[in-house]
Design a protein around this motif. Structure first.
Motif, PDB file in Angstrom:
ATOM      1  N   ILE A   1       4.411  13.293 -13.408  1.00 18.48           N
ATOM      2  CA  ILE A   1       4.599  12.090 -14.213  1.00 18.48           C
ATOM      3  C   ILE A   1       3.224  11.447 -14.341  1.00 18.48           C
ATOM      4  O   ILE A   1       2.606  11.122 -13.326  1.00 18.48           O
ATOM      5  CB  ILE A   1       5.582  11.108 -13.535  1.00 18.48           C
ATOM      6  N   PRO A   2       2.726  11.278 -15.556  1.00 21.94           N
ATOM      7  CA  PRO A   2       1.411  10.641 -15.694  1.00 21.94           C
ATOM      8  C   PRO A   2       1.390   9.276 -15.006  1.00 21.94           C
ATOM      9  O   PRO A   2       2.308   8.475 -15.187  1.00 21.94           O
ATOM     10  CB  PRO A   2       1.235  10.498 -17.210  1.00 21.94           C
ATOM     11  N   ILE A   3       0.368   9.050 -14.217  1.00 23.67           N
ATOM     12  CA  ILE A   3       0.284   7.815 -13.421  1.00 23.67           C
ATOM     13  C   ILE A   3       0.342   6.574 -14.309  1.00 23.67           C
ATOM     14  O   ILE A   3       0.893   5.558 -13.920  1.00 23.67           O
ATOM     15  CB  ILE A   3      -0.988   7.829 -12.538  1.00 23.67           C
ATOM     16  N   ASP A   4      -0.185   6.677 -15.523  1.00 26.21           N
ATOM     17  CA  ASP A   4      -0.150   5.535 -16.439  1.00 26.21           C
ATOM     18  C   ASP A   4       1.261   5.234 -16.921  1.00 26.21           C
ATOM     19  O   ASP A   4       1.523   4.144 -17.416  1.00 26.21           O
ATOM     20  CB  ASP A   4      -1.062   5.778 -17.643  1.00 26.21           C
ATOM     21  N   ASP A   5       2.180   6.194 -16.792  1.00 19.96           N
ATOM     22  CA  ASP A   5       3.560   5.999 -17.219  1.00 19.96           C
ATOM     23  C   ASP A   5       4.452   5.458 -16.105  1.00 19.96           C
ATOM     24  O   ASP A   5       5.654   5.310 -16.295  1.00 19.96           O
ATOM     25  CB  ASP A   5       4.152   7.313 -17.731  1.00 19.96           C
ATOM     26  N   ILE A   6       3.855   5.169 -14.941  1.00 21.47           N
ATOM     27  CA  ILE A   6       4.643   4.681 -13.815  1.00 21.47           C
ATOM     28  C   ILE A   6       4.426   3.176 -13.679  1.00 21.47           C
ATOM     29  O   ILE A   6       3.364   2.736 -13.251  1.00 21.47           O
ATOM     30  CB  ILE A   6       4.264   5.396 -12.505  1.00 21.47           C
TER      31      ILE A   6
ATOM     32  N   LEU B   1       4.416  -0.317 -12.029  1.00 22.58           N
ATOM     33  CA  LEU B   1       4.350  -0.715 -10.618  1.00 22.58           C
ATOM     34  C   LEU B   1       5.347  -1.847 -10.348  1.00 22.58           C
ATOM     35  O   LEU B   1       4.997  -2.892  -9.825  1.00 22.58           O
ATOM     36  CB  LEU B   1       2.932  -1.116 -10.233  1.00 22.58           C
ATOM     37  N   ASN B   2       6.559  -1.622 -10.700  1.00 22.65           N
ATOM     38  CA  ASN B   2       7.638  -2.562 -10.434  1.00 22.65           C
ATOM     39  C   ASN B   2       8.256  -2.185  -9.092  1.00 22.65           C
ATOM     40  O   ASN B   2       8.816  -1.095  -8.962  1.00 22.65           O
ATOM     41  CB  ASN B   2       8.672  -2.481 -11.559  1.00 22.65           C
ATOM     42  N   PRO B   3       8.177  -3.059  -8.086  1.00 24.11           N
ATOM     43  CA  PRO B   3       8.704  -2.700  -6.764  1.00 24.11           C
ATOM     44  C   PRO B   3      10.162  -2.262  -6.780  1.00 24.11           C
ATOM     45  O   PRO B   3      10.572  -1.473  -5.935  1.00 24.11           O
ATOM     46  CB  PRO B   3       8.526  -3.982  -5.947  1.00 24.11           C
ATOM     47  N   ASP B   4      10.932  -2.746  -7.729  1.00 21.76           N
ATOM     48  CA  ASP B   4      12.346  -2.351  -7.778  1.00 21.76           C
ATOM     49  C   ASP B   4      12.519  -0.855  -7.996  1.00 21.76           C
ATOM     50  O   ASP B   4      13.526  -0.283  -7.593  1.00 21.76           O
ATOM     51  CB  ASP B   4      13.085  -3.130  -8.867  1.00 21.76           C
ATOM     52  N   ASN B   5      11.542  -0.197  -8.625  1.00 21.58           N
ATOM     53  CA  ASN B   5      11.610   1.253  -8.825  1.00 21.58           C
ATOM     54  C   ASN B   5      11.396   2.021  -7.524  1.00 21.58           C
ATOM     55  O   ASN B   5      11.682   3.219  -7.460  1.00 21.58           O
ATOM     56  CB  ASN B   5      10.566   1.721  -9.843  1.00 21.58           C
ATOM     57  N   PHE B   6      10.872   1.339  -6.490  1.00 26.14           N
ATOM     58  CA  PHE B   6      10.512   2.017  -5.249  1.00 26.14           C
ATOM     59  C   PHE B   6      11.186   1.381  -4.037  1.00 26.14           C
ATOM     60  O   PHE B   6      10.821   1.625  -2.911  1.00 26.14           O
ATOM     61  CB  PHE B   6       8.984   1.988  -5.084  1.00 26.14           C
ATOM     62  N   ARG B   7      12.188   0.544  -4.291  1.00 26.53           N
ATOM     63  CA  ARG B   7      12.857  -0.209  -3.223  1.00 26.53           C
ATOM     64  C   ARG B   7      13.745   0.691  -2.353  1.00 26.53           C
ATOM     65  O   ARG B   7      13.920   0.430  -1.166  1.00 26.53           O
ATOM     66  CB  ARG B   7      13.691  -1.322  -3.842  1.00 26.53           C
ATOM     67  N   SER B   8      14.276   1.741  -2.930  1.00 21.72           N
ATOM     68  CA  SER B   8      15.173   2.633  -2.177  1.00 21.72           C
ATOM     69  C   SER B   8      14.999   4.070  -2.681  1.00 21.72           C
ATOM     70  O   SER B   8      14.415   4.305  -3.754  1.00 21.72           O
ATOM     71  CB  SER B   8      16.629   2.204  -2.358  1.00 21.72           C
ATOM     72  N   ILE B   9      15.526   4.989  -1.939  1.00 19.00           N
ATOM     73  CA  ILE B   9      15.478   6.393  -2.348  1.00 19.00           C
ATOM     74  C   ILE B   9      16.265   6.575  -3.641  1.00 19.00           C
ATOM     75  O   ILE B   9      15.828   7.304  -4.537  1.00 19.00           O
ATOM     76  CB  ILE B   9      16.017   7.286  -1.214  1.00 19.00           C
ATOM     77  N   ALA B  10      17.392   5.886  -3.755  1.00 21.09           N
ATOM     78  CA  ALA B  10      18.190   5.977  -4.982  1.00 21.09           C
ATOM     79  C   ALA B  10      17.394   5.450  -6.180  1.00 21.09           C
ATOM     80  O   ALA B  10      17.420   6.057  -7.261  1.00 21.09           O
ATOM     81  CB  ALA B  10      19.490   5.202  -4.824  1.00 21.09           C
TER      82      ALA B  10
ATOM     83  N   LEU C   1       0.843  -1.203   0.000  1.00 25.36           N
ATOM     84  CA  LEU C   1       0.000   0.000   0.000  1.00 25.36           C
ATOM     85  C   LEU C   1       0.878   1.253   0.000  1.00 25.36           C
ATOM     86  O   LEU C   1       0.562   2.251  -0.648  1.00 25.36           O
ATOM     87  CB  LEU C   1      -0.937   0.011   1.209  1.00 25.36           C
ATOM     88  N   GLY C   2       1.995   1.166   0.680  1.00 29.34           N
ATOM     89  CA  GLY C   2       2.936   2.282   0.698  1.00 29.34           C
ATOM     90  C   GLY C   2       3.502   2.569  -0.681  1.00 29.34           C
ATOM     91  O   GLY C   2       3.709   3.728  -1.036  1.00 29.34           O
ATOM     92  N   VAL C   3       3.749   1.515  -1.457  1.00 27.75           N
ATOM     93  CA  VAL C   3       4.243   1.724  -2.823  1.00 27.75           C
ATOM     94  C   VAL C   3       3.214   2.521  -3.620  1.00 27.75           C
ATOM     95  O   VAL C   3       3.571   3.435  -4.368  1.00 27.75           O
ATOM     96  CB  VAL C   3       4.567   0.379  -3.521  1.00 27.75           C
ATOM     97  N   VAL C   4       1.940   2.206  -3.428  1.00 25.51           N
ATOM     98  CA  VAL C   4       0.878   2.948  -4.129  1.00 25.51           C
ATOM     99  C   VAL C   4       0.901   4.415  -3.705  1.00 25.51           C
ATOM    100  O   VAL C   4       0.759   5.319  -4.534  1.00 25.51           O
ATOM    101  CB  VAL C   4      -0.502   2.312  -3.876  1.00 25.51           C
ATOM    102  N   ARG C   5       1.101   4.662  -2.404  1.00 21.87           N
ATOM    103  CA  ARG C   5       1.189   6.050  -1.911  1.00 21.87           C
ATOM    104  C   ARG C   5       2.388   6.766  -2.513  1.00 21.87           C
ATOM    105  O   ARG C   5       2.309   7.938  -2.885  1.00 21.87           O
ATOM    106  CB  ARG C   5       1.266   6.073  -0.378  1.00 21.87           C
ATOM    107  N   VAL C   6       3.515   6.065  -2.614  1.00 24.59           N
ATOM    108  CA  VAL C   6       4.723   6.658  -3.198  1.00 24.59           C
ATOM    109  C   VAL C   6       4.483   6.979  -4.674  1.00 24.59           C
ATOM    110  O   VAL C   6       4.842   8.064  -5.145  1.00 24.59           O
ATOM    111  CB  VAL C   6       5.935   5.717  -3.022  1.00 24.59           C
ATOM    112  N   VAL C   7       3.870   6.056  -5.393  1.00 26.96           N
ATOM    113  CA  VAL C   7       3.572   6.286  -6.811  1.00 26.96           C
ATOM    114  C   VAL C   7       2.702   7.535  -6.960  1.00 26.96           C
ATOM    115  O   VAL C   7       2.968   8.393  -7.811  1.00 26.96           O
ATOM    116  CB  VAL C   7       2.886   5.050  -7.435  1.00 26.96           C
TER     117      VAL C   7
END
Length: 85
Positions: free
Chosen positions: A55-60, A62-71, A40-46
């Motif tokens: 960034i258009p939401i459709d262009d994001i 939902l691969n967790p690796d994109n949100f695994r770290s701040i980097a 659920l947090g990943v959804v909040r981050v997105v």
């Protein structure tokens, strides 16, 4: 002037750590494996990244690796905003 990583770090601290900043929260700290950010947090981050960096939401993807770290989030935002420009 703050960097993109600093901005994202500030969001994570405020929204997921109740404002408690920690030296452990480096740019490579795994936010998912550590439980700081769950699915659920990943959804909040997105949603945050979409609104904040236009960034258009459709262009994001939902691969967790994109949100695994701040980097990873910073690299994703930089790539997505360059693509949109």
């Amino acid at each position: 002037m703050t960097s993109l990583a600093d901005d994202i770090r500030g969001y994570i601290v405020t929204e997921f750590l109740d404002g408690e900043d920690s030296a452990d929260l480096t740019t490579d700290y795994d936010l998912i494996d550590s439980g700081v950010v769950d699915s659920l947090g990943v959804v909040r981050v997105v949603s945050h990244l979409s609104r904040t960096y236009v960034i258009p939401i459709d262009d994001i993807p939902l691969n967790p690796d994109n949100f695994r770290s701040i980097a990873a989030m910073s690299a994703f935002v930089e790539s997505a905003t360059k693509t949109a420009a």
